[in-house]
Design a protein around this motif. Structure first.
Motif, PDB file in Angstrom:
ATOM      1  N   TRP A 473      -8.589  28.591  55.670  1.00 38.23           N
ATOM      2  CA  TRP A 473      -8.318  29.548  56.744  1.00 38.23           C
ATOM      3  C   TRP A 473      -7.298  28.991  57.746  1.00 38.23           C
ATOM      4  CZ3 TRP A 473      -8.920  34.470  57.992  1.00 38.23           C
ATOM      5  CH2 TRP A 473      -8.799  34.836  59.348  1.00 38.23           C
ATOM      6  N   ASP A 474      -7.207  27.685  57.853  1.00 45.06           N
ATOM      7  CA  ASP A 474      -6.263  27.099  58.802  1.00 45.06           C
ATOM      8  C   ASP A 474      -4.824  27.147  58.301  1.00 45.06           C
ATOM      9  OD1 ASP A 474      -8.444  26.626  60.359  1.00 45.06           O
ATOM     10  OD2 ASP A 474      -8.604  24.486  59.885  1.00 45.06           O
ATOM     11  N   GLN A 478      -2.510  31.535  53.761  1.00 40.35           N
ATOM     12  CA  GLN A 478      -3.812  31.885  53.196  1.00 40.35           C
ATOM     13  C   GLN A 478      -4.563  32.830  54.125  1.00 40.35           C
ATOM     14  OE1 GLN A 478      -5.009  31.506  50.330  1.00 40.35           O
ATOM     15  NE2 GLN A 478      -7.212  31.865  50.559  1.00 40.35           N
ATOM     16  N   LYS A 479      -4.458  32.581  55.400  1.00 37.96           N
ATOM     17  CA  LYS A 479      -5.113  33.416  56.407  1.00 37.96           C
ATOM     18  C   LYS A 479      -4.655  34.863  56.248  1.00 37.96           C
ATOM     19  CE  LYS A 479      -5.510  33.231  61.485  1.00 37.96           C
ATOM     20  NZ  LYS A 479      -5.291  32.262  62.589  1.00 37.96           N
ATOM     21  N   GLU A 480      -3.368  35.017  55.986  1.00 35.76           N
ATOM     22  CA  GLU A 480      -2.824  36.361  55.821  1.00 35.76           C
ATOM     23  C   GLU A 480      -3.401  37.019  54.572  1.00 35.76           C
ATOM     24  OE1 GLU A 480       1.462  36.456  56.778  1.00 35.76           O
ATOM     25  OE2 GLU A 480       1.508  38.110  55.307  1.00 35.76           O
ATOM     26  N   ARG A 481      -3.534  36.243  53.512  1.00 42.17           N
ATOM     27  CA  ARG A 481      -4.124  36.796  52.281  1.00 42.17           C
ATOM     28  C   ARG A 481      -5.556  37.277  52.562  1.00 42.17           C
ATOM     29  NH1 ARG A 481      -4.830  32.965  47.748  1.00 42.17           N
ATOM     30  NH2 ARG A 481      -4.868  34.799  46.370  1.00 42.17           N
ATOM     31  N   VAL A 482      -6.309  36.458  53.274  1.00 40.82           N
ATOM     32  CA  VAL A 482      -7.699  36.811  53.580  1.00 40.82           C
ATOM     33  C   VAL A 482      -7.729  38.076  54.442  1.00 40.82           C
ATOM     34  CG1 VAL A 482      -9.836  36.047  54.703  1.00 40.82           C
ATOM     35  CG2 VAL A 482      -8.473  34.420  53.373  1.00 40.82           C
ATOM     36  N   GLN A 483      -6.854  38.109  55.421  1.00 43.27           N
ATOM     37  CA  GLN A 483      -6.836  39.268  56.316  1.00 43.27           C
ATOM     38  C   GLN A 483      -6.507  40.558  55.557  1.00 43.27           C
ATOM     39  OE1 GLN A 483      -4.171  37.475  59.119  1.00 43.27           O
ATOM     40  NE2 GLN A 483      -5.763  37.302  60.719  1.00 43.27           N
ATOM     41  N   THR A 484      -5.557  40.455  54.655  1.00 43.39           N
ATOM     42  CA  THR A 484      -5.194  41.638  53.864  1.00 43.39           C
ATOM     43  C   THR A 484      -6.372  42.085  53.015  1.00 43.39           C
ATOM     44  OG1 THR A 484      -2.956  40.778  53.762  1.00 43.39           O
ATOM     45  CG2 THR A 484      -3.498  42.547  52.224  1.00 43.39           C
ATOM     46  N   HIS A 536     -15.320  29.260  53.578  1.00 42.27           N
ATOM     47  CA  HIS A 536     -13.932  28.804  53.627  1.00 42.27           C
ATOM     48  C   HIS A 536     -13.858  27.287  53.653  1.00 42.27           C
ATOM     49  CE1 HIS A 536     -13.672  27.588  57.916  1.00 42.27           C
ATOM     50  NE2 HIS A 536     -14.603  28.499  58.109  1.00 42.27           N
ATOM     51  N   THR A 537     -12.651  26.759  53.622  1.00 41.06           N
ATOM     52  CA  THR A 537     -12.493  25.299  53.591  1.00 41.06           C
ATOM     53  C   THR A 537     -11.732  24.766  54.807  1.00 41.06           C
ATOM     54  OG1 THR A 537     -10.422  25.423  52.350  1.00 41.06           O
ATOM     55  CG2 THR A 537     -12.440  25.279  51.054  1.00 41.06           C
ATOM     56  N   GLY A 538     -11.447  25.648  55.785  1.00 38.74           N
ATOM     57  CA  GLY A 538     -10.798  25.173  57.011  1.00 38.74           C
ATOM     58  C   GLY A 538     -11.797  24.382  57.826  1.00 38.74           C
ATOM     59  N   GLY A 539     -11.390  23.943  58.991  1.00 38.28           N
ATOM     60  CA  GLY A 539     -12.338  23.224  59.859  1.00 38.28           C
ATOM     61  C   GLY A 539     -13.298  24.206  60.488  1.00 38.28           C
ATOM     62  N   ASP A 540     -14.169  23.684  61.373  1.00 39.74           N
ATOM     63  CA  ASP A 540     -15.113  24.592  62.024  1.00 39.74           C
ATOM     64  C   ASP A 540     -14.731  24.852  63.476  1.00 39.74           C
ATOM     65  OD1 ASP A 540     -15.707  22.122  63.053  1.00 39.74           O
ATOM     66  OD2 ASP A 540     -17.871  22.402  63.002  1.00 39.74           O
ATOM     67  N   GLU A 541     -13.431  24.617  63.801  1.00 41.61           N
ATOM     68  CA  GLU A 541     -13.013  24.773  65.194  1.00 41.61           C
ATOM     69  C   GLU A 541     -12.568  26.198  65.521  1.00 41.61           C
ATOM     70  OE1 GLU A 541     -13.215  22.619  67.661  1.00 41.61           O
ATOM     71  OE2 GLU A 541     -13.860  20.867  66.512  1.00 41.61           O
ATOM     72  N   THR A 542     -12.225  26.963  64.502  1.00 37.40           N
ATOM     73  CA  THR A 542     -11.785  28.338  64.757  1.00 37.40           C
ATOM     74  C   THR A 542     -12.898  29.154  65.409  1.00 37.40           C
ATOM     75  OG1 THR A 542     -10.498  28.230  62.729  1.00 37.40           O
ATOM     76  CG2 THR A 542     -10.821  30.413  63.686  1.00 37.40           C
ATOM     77  N   ARG A 590      -9.096  24.720  46.681  1.00 29.54           N
ATOM     78  CA  ARG A 590      -9.548  24.693  48.085  1.00 29.54           C
ATOM     79  C   ARG A 590      -8.631  25.473  49.018  1.00 29.54           C
ATOM     80  NH1 ARG A 590     -13.611  21.512  49.595  1.00 29.54           N
ATOM     81  NH2 ARG A 590     -13.097  21.521  51.804  1.00 29.54           N
ATOM     82  N   ARG A 591      -7.384  25.623  48.624  1.00 30.60           N
ATOM     83  CA  ARG A 591      -6.476  26.346  49.503  1.00 30.60           C
ATOM     84  C   ARG A 591      -6.526  27.848  49.237  1.00 30.60           C
ATOM     85  NH1 ARG A 591      -1.140  27.797  50.044  1.00 30.60           N
ATOM     86  NH2 ARG A 591      -0.584  27.104  47.957  1.00 30.60           N
TER      87      ARG A 591
END
Lengths: 630, 630
Positions: A473-474, A478-484, A536-542, A590-591
């Motif tokens: 997600w970071d 990839q974020k854009e793909r998820v959002q779409t 997801h595999t991003g950090g947990d800061e979002t 992972r990405r």
């Protein structure tokens, strides 16, 4: 005196299969009755354990079943094999650890667990009582006598094509009752009444060698008495399974050739006198035997487990009958009913657009081959046990060979409307195989860092789960793909969105007294047949609210956001099992991630890319039909 | 209408301290009554969590309490600290993981857990119901009014020197009753009736700054809403603790100076209007507030917690009263009663040779210093919270400084008959400190390989446990040392052996409905006040029956040997926490081992070498006296 009554689903037989089927009906709030000809609850003996995937199923049913099982049952951790020398003394020759290195990636949090069938049945019954506020109780001492089936009503969803005459003995009065039902499930064992009524033949054979099974409290200096073990005997290989509360189950080949009738001539004294010296040079004795039984090994399966009209089904021992040595009868029976229950619930409760026959037919397509494999494996396995001098290494090799089958993690269901390989992309996830059940991993909740096995976030409530492996997600792209992808999930087409409104949750959803989720307040019954869980595999800061609403879940005017629906695959210092290797276990990038659809029984129905939304939508449409109008 | 009745132990106050004390009486089958002036059970608010050692205590009590807690409570995993910039916007500046690397050696399986006090009380009450078959119920709406104490009966064990007049309001009728008792425990809170009756002064002070605590369902985009966090405000530091079911506990300094009376003028509307903008730039709102309270910070402790006659005691808030910010009030209260309960049970049930006064006096010596330290720490801690612009780093430093105290793992009790440093050899185990509670590790059962935390093998039943760290059993020399030690344990001196017959188990031992040990059949009530648990470092290949009978436990004519009493510290492939590093965690020589005595509350009373049998025997003799004649 004879009365006529109606129920929606009538289940004949309250063993593990019948109870699991009953649980699904209770869970989905469907009217049911369960009858069993045995007037007494099972207390001792019969099956003695569960394989990992069976334990996983019971865990997914909630009602604290898993806690009871963990508390009581004996995990099968290793196998110790003994041979007999020329002086008739036994010696340990082999030790097999049943579990590989758990510091590596794990596929399941569950072990094989030894626990007596009576306790397992009691635990499932307690869960049914919990769900129905005590209103669904097994009717014991009630036998099914006659079946009438009105084929002309078969395709009329509101009709009761089935009428079963049941007979109950009560205070010296014989009562008969005619029960009309929409669905009938025969979980009535090896000599199934329903199978005979439907005229299905069985295939298979019995050996004539008599074995004895005993549950004893051993008094012995045999070193492996609290470890699963096997000992060569002159007549075959004896098997010992330690159980709850210090019990030991022994399976011993008696070396007597006989027919069914002659089994009855074996006495406990005989069996006891025969088994004790087999432990030489160790002393082996017991004062107390909880249960024992003599039987001949054999394997049979029914030619069918489903009537063409998709109103009558068989599950459990009525379909497959195998030797106790393999420890799979209860397991395969539970899985039969697990497979069947939610399909009947869907056929019963979903609106007319749903292709009921397509859904219900898959039961036979998916489970009958398993029954046949079971018989094949069992024959293979018991023939080893019936031989006098088989090397332990041979058993181990055979065990490993069939292990994925017997642990229940590699049952690959064939293509159907519910298993869609044609539009799936298997290459996206080497270890999440379309047709097989999901592989679990320990991940953590994005919002609060609590760690969970994925299975504990996937409760059995009849819903399909879209597992959105959202990747990194970071990463902006990839974020854009998820959002779409998420946008499409929510987007309305002809007035409904796939995620929220196309297929409304059809059940009242009986809730458990024990359903208490520490991460969430009670948000009531689900709204949609389709649920989404994101890992997801991003950090947990979002901040959670930066994720799309589709994956965050609904806003509640009193309770605010739901914080429990987004998980993250990252290593946590406070949990050795949350090691950030879930994607690795699944064989997923992972990405880039992937999208996985789990059926209500946790088998993977579809697998695709984030761009494959049309195929995802199509997957559901093939069996659920167009949008359901409420 | 007034009646006169008798009970053995009368407990005034059914908060956490009163209930824990009641649990010990229930567990040991001692007649008790618990009264509470509040007519209603606590449902919302007050304390909000448990520290690791408190969770460990509840776990050791059985009755499935731990499973309920695990299911419901919110683990405290990290702390997130926010500061306020010039524009009054908050920014996260610090994140502290509360747990260090769990891949290193662990001291406990338990986290700090957030759960509301009402649930904790309910769970303990359920355990008492479980133990007493529902016969011990808290008498609510019952107040203690008057105390009579007959000092001349003080040393007469069979006498009832205490008489308490209690008053219950029931259906518009006022009833008074005079309850005569052998022991009286006042767990009746900050304004304790018993403390006033005994005339004990309190020391301490109140600040006049008003704080508000709220339990809300937050509706917010504040990113750390599901993580424990703190935010600087102009009036001090606000604290947020996420809780079960999506609740959030907020502690906010209101910046109003006032006396007790003026607290009552704060309204929920005021508090709500004040707290919401403090999250700027984030929106923060709530529709539902489960509970709220305004209070002024303050710390007080009683000058005593024990009456000289050793018949009347105070525990919990009646002894120490501190600010909610520190999250320790419930914890220290539970530990007070935990410390006191088994001592009263021993004084009540053990024969005349036991030095009752010596045992009961240790309550004050052990717990009053803790009350004082609590007040000191709390004063220290809340003064930070009341200041406007404290850097998060300062909090963290202070947190770490007091952490061992607040987690409850480093409460070192002073020398007494029950804590014998003089004859102990502390150098044998650097991390098992005489006077402190035991450090737990995950080890496995020798006989079957099942893995357990040591705490799960040490249930609270009033027994003393000899932990025999037997070292390397596979080493011939060490084996001989162990054998010699075991021989002495069994050897009779003046007709009794230390392990079996010198101090017979004095209680009927109420057993739990849920006490179901998968490793063992029910062997009935214990025979001796002294139990032994062995943990060695050899392999698991030695047949169990080669170990000395002393460590194997008794033979039962029906059930055979007990297989659950010998554990081994070795790495297991199926459990990442059973890593074979228990001895390392304890700082004990893997080859030579040590002998540790745990009191019924799991504090280490004595530590010595395998050769120090005389000192071990002496440890028990100093307070239990010579052999008990039955």
């Amino acid at each position: 005196m004879s009365t006529i009554s109606e129920t929606d689903v009538l289940i004949v037989g309250a063993g593990p299969a019948g109870l699991i089927a009953a649980w699904w009906m209770a869970k989905c709030g469907i009217r049911l009755r369960v009858i069993d000809k045995d007037p007494n609850e099972l207390l001792h003996g019969r099956a003695d354990g569960m394989r990992p995937r069976t334990v996983e199923i019971l865990d997914s049913m909630g009602s604290r079943m898993m806690e009871t099982i963990t508390q009581e049952s004996f995990p099968m951790l290793s196998s110790h094999n003994w041979m007999r020398d020329e002086d008739d003394n036994i010696q340990r020759v082999e030790r097999l650890d049943m579990y590989e290195d758990h510091r590596k990636v794990l596929a399941t949090p569950f072990h094989s667990q030894a626990l007596s069938q009576g306790r397992i049945e009691r635990i499932i019954q307690d869960a049914i009582l919990d769900l129905t506020n005590g209103s669904v109780v097994v009717e014991r001492g009630v036998a099914a006598l006659g079946l009438e089936y009105d084929q002309s009503l078969e395709q009329d969803h509101s009709a009761y094509p089935i009428a079963v005459t049941i007979h109950k003995q009560k205070q010296n009065q014989n009562q008969t009752e005619k029960v009309k039902a929409k669905y009938l499930i025969g979980c009535d064992g090896a000599r199934s009444w329903l199978r005979r009524e439907l005229g299905y033949k069985t295939e298979g054979s019995n050996t004539n060698t008599i074995w004895v099974a005993l549950d004893v409290y051993p008094i012995t200096d045999y070193p492996d008495v609290r470890k699963p073990s096997s000992i060569q005997t002159p007549k075959g290989t004896m098997l010992m399974i330690p159980r709850e509360k210090g019990l030991l189950r022994i399976y011993v080949p008696m070396g007597i050739e006989g027919q069914d009738a002659e089994r009855d001539t074996v006495t406990l004294e005989q069996a006891s006198a025969y088994v004790k010296p087999l432990f030489k040079p160790y002393k082996f004795d017991f004062e107390r035997c909880n249960w024992w039984s003599a039987y001949s090994l054999g394997q049979r399966h029914s030619e069918r487990n489903r009537h063409d009209g998709n109103r009558m089904f068989l599950a459990g021992d009525s379909v497959h009958n195998n030797s106790p040595l393999i420890g799979l009868g209860l397991n395969v029976s539970v899985h039969d009913a697990w497979n069947l229950g939610w399909k009947i619930a869907m056929a019963f409760s979903c609106p007319a657009g749903v292709d009921r026959n397509a859904i219900l037919s898959t039961y036979e397509a998916e489970r009958l081959p398993i029954a046949k494999t079971l018989v094949h494996y069992d024959r293979n396995w018991t023939s080893l046990f019936n031989k006098a001098l088989v090397e332990p290494a041979v058993f181990i090799q055979r065990y490993i060979e069939f292990r994925n089958f017997s642990d229940g993690y590699r049952w690959n269901y064939p293509d159907s409307r519910l298993i869609n390989r044609a539009t799936s992309k298997q290459e996206l996830a080497s270890n999440l195989v379309v047709g097989e059940s999901f592989t679990h991993a320990r991940v953590s909740m994005h919002a609060d860092g609590q760690t969970y096995w994925t299975c504990s976030r996937l409760r059995a409530d009849g819903r399909f789960n879209i597992i959105l492996l959202a990747g990194d997600w970071d990463d902006a792209q990839q974020k854009e793909r998820v959002q779409t992808f998420c946008q499409k999930l929510e987007e309305e087409k002809d007035g409904t969105s796939l995620l929220y409104t196309r297929y409304p949750y059809p059940w009242k959803s009986s809730s458990s007294f024990y359903n208490y989720d520490k991460s969430n307040c009670d948000r009531g019954r689900p709204h949609s047949l389709i649920n989404i869980l994101t890992i997801h595999t991003g950090g947990d800061e979002t901040p959670l609210l930066e994720f799309p609403t589709a994956v965050r879940g609904p806003y509640h005017y009193l309770y605010g956001w739901d914080y429990s629906r987004i998980l993250v695959d990252m290593a946590r210092p406070y949990d050795r099992y949350a090691d950030g290797k879930a994607y690795e276990a699944w064989g997923v990038d992972r990405r880039k991630g992937a999208v996985v659809v789990l059926r209500p029984d946790m088998h993977i129905g579809w697998l695709g890319d984030l761009e494959d939304f049309d195929a995802l939508e199509g997957y559901f449409e093939t069996f659920l039909g167009a949008a359901w109008k409420e």
